[in-house]
Design a protein around this motif. Structure first.
Motif, mmCIF file in Angstrom:
data_model
loop_
_atom_site.group_PDB
_atom_site.id
_atom_site.type_symbol
_atom_site.label_atom_id
_atom_site.label_comp_id
_atom_site.label_asym_id
_atom_site.label_seq_id
_atom_site.Cartn_x
_atom_site.Cartn_y
_atom_site.Cartn_z
ATOM 1 N N ILE A 165 0.743 -1.060 -0.024
ATOM 2 C CA ILE A 165 -0.031 0.019 -0.007
ATOM 3 C C ILE A 165 1.073 1.199 -0.123
ATOM 4 C CG2 ILE A 165 -1.752 1.446 1.253
ATOM 5 C CD1 ILE A 165 -2.459 -1.554 2.545
ATOM 6 N N PRO A 166 0.637 2.243 -0.889
ATOM 7 C CA PRO A 166 1.612 3.280 -0.950
ATOM 8 C C PRO A 166 1.343 4.068 0.518
ATOM 9 C CG PRO A 166 0.155 3.425 -2.885
ATOM 10 C CD PRO A 166 -0.504 2.175 -1.982
ATOM 11 N N GLU A 167 2.423 4.715 0.838
ATOM 12 C CA GLU A 167 2.477 5.376 2.264
ATOM 13 C C GLU A 167 1.407 6.354 2.389
ATOM 14 O OE1 GLU A 167 5.691 7.691 5.064
ATOM 15 O OE2 GLU A 167 6.344 6.674 3.344
ATOM 16 N N GLU A 168 1.297 7.255 1.358
ATOM 17 C CA GLU A 168 0.347 8.302 1.545
ATOM 18 C C GLU A 168 -1.106 7.941 1.358
ATOM 19 O OE1 GLU A 168 0.932 7.368 -3.065
ATOM 20 O OE2 GLU A 168 2.264 7.527 -1.362
ATOM 21 N N LYS A 169 -1.577 6.575 1.304
ATOM 22 C CA LYS A 169 -2.813 5.854 1.504
ATOM 23 C C LYS A 169 -3.039 5.290 2.799
ATOM 24 C CE LYS A 169 -3.955 6.631 -2.675
ATOM 25 N NZ LYS A 169 -5.299 7.342 -3.217
ATOM 26 N N LEU A 170 -1.758 5.195 3.713
ATOM 27 C CA LEU A 170 -1.956 4.232 4.925
ATOM 28 C C LEU A 170 -3.032 5.194 5.860
ATOM 29 C CD1 LEU A 170 1.714 3.076 5.381
ATOM 30 C CD2 LEU A 170 -0.386 1.737 4.638
ATOM 31 N N ARG A 171 -2.907 6.254 6.109
ATOM 32 C CA ARG A 171 -3.843 6.907 7.239
ATOM 33 C C ARG A 171 -5.386 6.805 6.782
ATOM 34 N NH1 ARG A 171 -0.465 10.841 10.247
ATOM 35 N NH2 ARG A 171 1.617 10.997 8.922
ATOM 36 N N SER A 172 -5.543 6.813 5.371
ATOM 37 C CA SER A 172 -7.063 6.822 5.388
ATOM 38 C C SER A 172 -7.445 5.342 5.385
ATOM 39 C CB SER A 172 -7.446 7.365 3.700
ATOM 40 O OG SER A 172 -6.692 6.483 2.864
ATOM 41 N N LEU A 173 -6.724 4.481 5.424
ATOM 42 C CA LEU A 173 -7.222 2.856 5.470
ATOM 43 C C LEU A 173 -8.290 2.590 6.616
ATOM 44 C CD1 LEU A 173 -4.244 0.779 4.913
ATOM 45 C CD2 LEU A 173 -5.960 1.100 3.216
#
Length: 125
Positions: free
Chosen positions: A34-42
């Protein structure tokens, strides 16, 4: 979501007291990552990582991790993820479990439950 690779599950003791244990459950895969910039929104309801057309089998509703976080918090635990694009991800959570007194363990293990009797799902020595 990968056709090749592996998934591993590890359970370890995070901390313990005379009344409870905090266990850490980790699930690691060698999938697409998972791209790092997408981790918070998971963990946001209905949020999903964008996938290519070829990865549509990996699609979901975007509720699983949000619900998982709520369940983990009810067990006084935490839930997290680390990931690297193209290498895979590791999801982990902790859960606090009460110890079963020694004098109750033998009875609980030998008891044959009826469909209406709640039974322990995990016993920790």
């Amino acid at each position: 979501f990968t056709e090749k690779g592996e998934v591993s599950v590890v359970v370890s003791l995070d901390r313990e007291t005379h009344r409870s244990v905090m266990l850490r459950f980790s699930v690691r895969d060698t999938g697409m990552g998972i791209p790092e910039e997408k981790l918070r929104s998971l963990f946001i309801p209905y949020s999903q990582v964008d996938h290519d057309e070829k990865d549509l089998k990996a699609m979901g509703t975007g509720l699983g991790l949000h619900i998982s976080r709520q369940l983990v918090e009810l067990m006084h635990g935490r839930l997290g993820v680390t990931s690297s694009t193209g290498k895979g991800s590791m999801f982990w959570f902790t859960a606090e479990l009460r110890r079963v007194p020694r004098d109750l363990r033998a009875g609980a293990l030998s008891h044959t439950p009826s469909p209406t009797t709640p039974t322990p799902s995990m016993m920790v020595s």
